[in-house]
Design an enzyme around this catalytic site. Structure first.
Site, short mmCIF file in Angstrom:
data_model
loop_
_atom_site.label_atom_id
_atom_site.label_comp_id
_atom_site.label_asym_id
_atom_site.label_seq_id
_atom_site.Cartn_x
_atom_site.Cartn_y
_atom_site.Cartn_z
N CYS A 1 39.20 35.11 39.22
CA CYS A 1 39.49 34.25 38.29
C CYS A 1 38.40 34.38 37.24
CB CYS A 1 39.23 32.48 38.17
SG CYS A 1 40.02 32.14 39.84
N ARG B 1 42.42 31.00 36.17
CA ARG B 1 43.19 30.96 37.55
C ARG B 1 44.23 32.03 37.38
NH1 ARG B 1 46.16 25.62 40.83
NH2 ARG B 1 45.70 27.02 43.13
N ILE C 1 44.78 32.21 44.51
CA ILE C 1 44.97 32.53 45.99
C ILE C 1 44.77 31.58 46.89
CG2 ILE C 1 43.16 34.43 47.12
CD1 ILE C 1 44.51 35.77 44.71
N ASN D 1 34.17 32.18 39.87
CA ASN D 1 34.98 33.10 39.72
C ASN D 1 34.63 33.56 41.51
OD1 ASN D 1 36.34 35.69 39.26
ND2 ASN D 1 34.50 36.82 38.12
N GLY D 2 35.95 34.20 42.13
CA GLY D 2 35.24 34.57 43.14
C GLY D 2 35.63 34.17 44.54
N ASP E 1 38.11 26.70 48.05
CA ASP E 1 36.56 26.72 48.22
C ASP E 1 35.92 26.55 47.35
OD1 ASP E 1 37.89 28.98 46.70
OD2 ASP E 1 37.16 30.46 47.38
N ILE F 1 47.75 56.53 45.99
CA ILE F 1 48.24 57.31 44.51
C ILE F 1 48.73 58.46 44.71
CG2 ILE F 1 48.57 55.86 43.22
CD1 ILE F 1 46.33 57.30 41.32
#
Length: 645
Positions: free
Chosen positions: A2, A50, A53, A76-77, A102, A303
């Site tokens: 996030c 957000r 996940i 975030n994480g 979490d 790629i």
């Protein structure tokens, strides 16, 4: 994965509308949901974007309150061991969990153990801001290795003064107190390192929180207090003081089991998951350990380029076929890669000039069409001694330091007294020299190695794009960094280990992880980096250097783990960087774009660069006499960023 924003200020204004504007500026970090919270009496506001996940339900909405109501967090994480933490918390105190995110686990830990003790128990990547309603204290924290970014700083004056923080600079810029004064010292750092290292940013008064650190302040204590809850320097010193006591083969066994456990934890997601695969050692090891623990083919992405000098797709395809992954490759045409360049100033909220940012974005864009989470092999070089400069130092420095510095300096002056162009002409008369392109440039760089008085000087010369960047920047004075002036505490480490530690504390978070975060977040893709689980880092630092650089092989223990799953012949080849033919592009299809940004009148008018040395470098590059691509790209990325502001 996030993004978050916020501010602390005694000013009376509509906090929710401001924090909403700040948050909306980083929408790509979290397109699935947004949330805002403010307390006018306490002077604080938090915003969150957000990317869902874990726990896709509304119970994962942020900012989120702790069970007691004391703490409010914007996070975030990912906390990979949060289910283990939940079990510990349930033993200590029964909880009626609302969901299974979490973030909720983290907040319950804050209630029971406090913020610092909870963070120390986590395994994960993160940055967060948490407000303590009782102590009226704001705490910012960043993960141990710096996978997730965090900017902060006081802006404005008088009644407009505000402490701003967030995942990206563009969010801070959306606050009315922000003053966008460019830090010319930071611009010097960009020209040396092709990234601006922590704790600096491109703007005066705004810094980056160092990895493994926590910052706290309040309206009663305005000066930020910063502590380190985890230190790579301490880990390195502890590792070399108490080496792994088993055999090299036993180290491989233990590394195999540890990496399997780490990869298993990082494969947990409520959304589709895959991995980047270049076919090199690091990414192949990650994918192999994913596939051996998955009942379905792992989705892998690479790629390719038609230019064989930059194409790893064939190697990746061979590894994918052997492992049985669900492999997707995209051959990128030069115009597709060049089309990314106009997006770079918005992807990177401050100037950033590692040109591998382009292929990194392209592979992220490819992966996002199929998955929401992708694992990466970054970090293997820094942990297991994979860079060529480590090999060179291991072989060369032991011999060089036996020669008096005065003698080496004399030789270096002799080499540099002859221009690179003249050396190129002389190369035709020197046996073997004619086979080396840019022979004169290589000799001049080698002269810098000869003149080095210590391994730290050698390291600085090897990683520097420009030795005197302040000579290009008007009013620029280069500030101190970990590789120059601020000496990290690395007693007991060998020269190569010192270089590895410096890379892990600067080059890795400031360049490699910044590149990965912005490229993936620019397309709303979460990246995970198994090698940077702190348990892997701590174990790797216990391994003797001759376990890592063994019989002329780099990353020996990691190679041995990989060879248990992938035949050696599919992996063994010269190391290839993840790059683009930048030098040719600047002389060809990018020439007009670059000429406009490097126009002498424009440089003089803007007032950041001295035009003469830049124009000289541009002329030398266009003529083909010298390859000045990297020096010029540093300037061009600042110029393009400045134009976009």
């Amino acid at each position: 994965m996030c993004g978050f924003v916020g501010f602390l200020s005694s000013q009376s204004f509509d906090r929710l509308s401001i924090v909403r504007r700040m948050s909306d500026s980083i929408e790509t970090r979290g397109p699935d949901d947004s949330g805002y919270w403010a307390d006018a009496e306490q002077g604080v506001a938090l915003g969150h974007r957000r990317l869902s996940i874990l726990d896709l339900s509304p119970e994962g909405h942020q900012p989120m309150h702790s069970p007691s109501g004391r703490y409010v967090v914007a996070f975030n994480g990912e906390i990979y061991n949060h289910l283990d933490l939940r079990r510990d918390l349930e033993v200590t105190r029964g909880f009626a969990w609302r969901g299974h995110s979490d973030t909720e686990t983290l907040l319950a830990g804050f209630d029971v153990w406090g913020v610092r003790r909870t963070v120390e128990r986590t395994i994960g990547m993160f940055a967060f801001a948490v407000w303590d309603k009782i102590s009226r204290t704001l705490t910012l924290a960043r993960d141990r290795l710096g996978e997730k970014p965090l900017y902060y700083g006081w802006q404005g004056s008088g009644s407009n003064r505000a402490f701003l923080f967030g995942s990206e600079l563009k969010a801070l810029k959306a606050h009315p107190s922000f003053s966008a004064r460019i830090d010319r010292g930071a611009l010097c750092l960009l020209l040396r390192y092709n990234a601006i290292p922590a704790p600096y940013s491109i703007y005066e008064g705004i810094g980056k929180l160092d990895p493994g650190s926590m910052l706290s302040l309040s309206l009663d204590q305005l000066e930020p207090q910063i502590i380190q809850y985890w230190s790579l320097e301490k880990v390195a010193r502890a590792g070399v003081a108490k080496r792994f006591s088993g055999s090299a083969e036993a180290a491989v066994d233990q590394l195999d089991e540890l990496l399997k456990d780490v990869v298993r934890q990082q494969m947990v997601a409520d959304v589709p998951l895959g991995a980047f695969l270049s076919g090199g050692i690091d990414s192949s090891a990650v994918v192999a350990l994913m596939q051996v623990q998955s009942s379905l083919p792992v989705k892998t992405f690479t790629i390719g380029f038609d230019d064989a000098g930059y194409n790893e797709a064939l190697h990746a395809k061979a590894v994918a076929k052997h492992l049985g992954t669900d492999h997707t490759e995209l051959y990128v045409q030069p115009n597709q890669a060049r089309d990314v360049i106009p997006r770079l100033p918005t992807l990177y909220c401050e100037p950033f000039s590692d040109s591998s940012q382009i292929p990194t974005f392209l592979v992220s864009q490819l992966a996002r069409q199929h998955v929401t989470v992708s694992l990466s092999g970054d970090g293997g070089d820094e942990l297991f001694s994979g860079y060529n400069r480590y090999q060179m130092t291991d072989r060369l420095w032991r011999r060089l330091e036996r020669i008096p510095k005065e003698v080496r300096s004399l030789l270096a002056r002799g080499i540099t007294s002859v221009s690179p162009g003249r050396w190129d002409w002389l190369a035709r008369f020197i046996p073997g020299a004619s086979g080396y392109p840019m022979f004169g440039d290589k000799l001049h760089k080698g002269a810098g190695v000869l003149a080095s008085g210590s391994v730290d000087e050698l390291y600085l010369g090897l990683i520097s794009h420009r030795i005197r960047p302040d000579s290009w920047v008007v009013g620029g004075h280069e500030p101190l960094t970990k590789s120059m002036g601020i000496q990290p505490a690395l007693e007991g480490l060998s020269p190569v280990e010192r270089m590895m530690a410096l890379d892990a504390t600067s080059y890795l978070p400031d360049d490699i992880l910044t590149k990965l975060d912005r490229a993936t977040m620019g397309v709303s893709l979460e990246s995970r980096v198994p090698f940077l689980d702190h348990r892997v880092v701590e174990f790797a630092w216990t391994l003797p250097l001759d376990y890592k650089l063994r019989d002329g092989e780099t990353k020996w223990p990691l190679r041995q783990v990989l060879y248990r799953y992938v035949p050696k012949e599919l992996i063994e080849r010269p190391k290839m960087g993840f790059g683009i033919p930048l030098d040719d592009w600047l002389r060809g299809p990018l020439r007009e774009w670059a000429e406009d940004l490097l126009d002498e009148a424009r440089l003089r008018r803007e007032g950041y660069f001295r035009p003469a040395p830049i124009r000289e470098n541009w002329s030398e590059h266009l003529s083909g006499r010298r390859n000045r691509a990297h020096n010029l790209w540093d300037v061009l990325m600042f110029q393009a960023w400045l134009e976009a502001q």
